[in-house]
Design an enzyme around this catalytic site. Sequence first.
Site, PDB file in Angstrom:
ATOM      1  N   HIS A 145       0.921  -1.747  -0.106  1.00 52.25           N
ATOM      2  CA  HIS A 145      -0.058   0.079   0.222  1.00 52.25           C
ATOM      3  C   HIS A 145       0.879   1.420  -0.391  1.00 52.25           C
ATOM      4  O   HIS A 145       2.185   1.229   0.589  1.00 52.25           O
ATOM      5  CB  HIS A 145      -0.580   0.284   1.414  1.00 52.25           C
ATOM      6  N   HIS A 146       0.221   2.043   0.041  1.00 51.06           N
ATOM      7  CA  HIS A 146       0.870   3.412  -0.424  1.00 51.06           C
ATOM      8  C   HIS A 146       1.575   3.870   0.871  1.00 51.06           C
ATOM      9  O   HIS A 146       1.175   3.117   2.328  1.00 51.06           O
ATOM     10  CB  HIS A 146      -0.048   4.416  -0.721  1.00 51.06           C
ATOM     11  N   LYS A 149      -0.771   5.275   4.796  1.00 53.17           N
ATOM     12  CA  LYS A 149      -0.886   4.011   4.641  1.00 53.17           C
ATOM     13  C   LYS A 149      -0.977   3.665   6.732  1.00 53.17           C
ATOM     14  O   LYS A 149       0.220   3.367   6.642  1.00 53.17           O
ATOM     15  CB  LYS A 149      -1.750   2.918   4.458  1.00 53.17           C
TER      16      LYS A 149
END
Length: 258
Positions: A145-146, A149
């Site tokens: 995820h980016h 997060k």
Amino acid sequence: MKIALVGYGKMGHMIEALAKKRGNTIVATIDSYAQDATVKTADPVQIAEAVKQSGAEGVIEFTHPDAVLGNIQSLLPLGKPLVVGTTGWNAHIDKVADWAKQNNCSLFYAANYSIGVNLFYRIIEEASKLISDYDEYDTAVWEAHHAQKVDSPSGTALEIARRIMATNFKKTKIVTDAFHAKPLPNELHVSSTRLGSVPGTHTVYFDSNADTITLTHTARSREGFALGAVRAMEWLFEGIEKGSLSKGQLYTMSDLLQ
Ligand SMILES: NC(=O)c1ccc[n+]([C@@H]2O[C@H](COP(=O)([O-])OP(=O)(O)OC[C@H]3O[C@@H](n4cnc5c(N)ncnc54)[C@H](O)[C@@H]3O)[C@@H](O)[C@H]2O)c1
């Protein structure tokens, strides 16, 4: 249908756009902070009153884990079908199901509204069931995820892991830490990467000496979640109107995707 949005942040705005595209009307946007909301309040009683005044036929709630239970409790007595997207209250799910029954009002909740992710869960279950008959294959889960997060692993990765364990009885323990010894055969490794702006990515590996089978779901945007929430709202409203769904029930994605 006429929909009231409780929570007019990133998800609320996207839900508004998609709901309108599908021919629905947004009759109220209620938020504690957003400047462009039609009603600004964080008080659950005032939120319910604003929903009532708006003439909404259903409500979609995407706010904050600290607010969601108060909002649900306040909205259920209105008797309008309620779709909840706010996460982080799973421990209270049985209590909320009781509230729905007591108020004879139906509620829909999914920790992940993406239709694609929910189909992916089923694909993983089928694959895991098939592969569990072959001892030479090991299984692992990886997600990326980016860097914005804050938690890891993702709730979706943990749900995937739970579904693998439900279909492959050789895996009985999820390990999310790094290994400092050889993994045991019953350990299912769920690892995470946080990097830049990468979209939510979930991969399951089935690996043998001879080959690897990989199944991957990659999200492109929040649109998948928003569309799933709107479809859940339409499905719940129409089902109750037509009598194919009951009042006072808690529904989720597995009911919608039957
Ligand atoms: N179930 C899913 O598929 C899914 C997908 C994405 C996000 N989420 C969850 O939805 C929630 C919202 O996500 P977001 O990305 O829109 O967040 P966001 O921060 O962009 O928006 C939340 C909005 O709720 C408002 N708010 C907070 N407390 C409130 C209260 N007491 N009363 C009224 N409004 C209040 C905030 O002012 C904000 O505008 C989070 O819990 C997130 O984890 C769930």
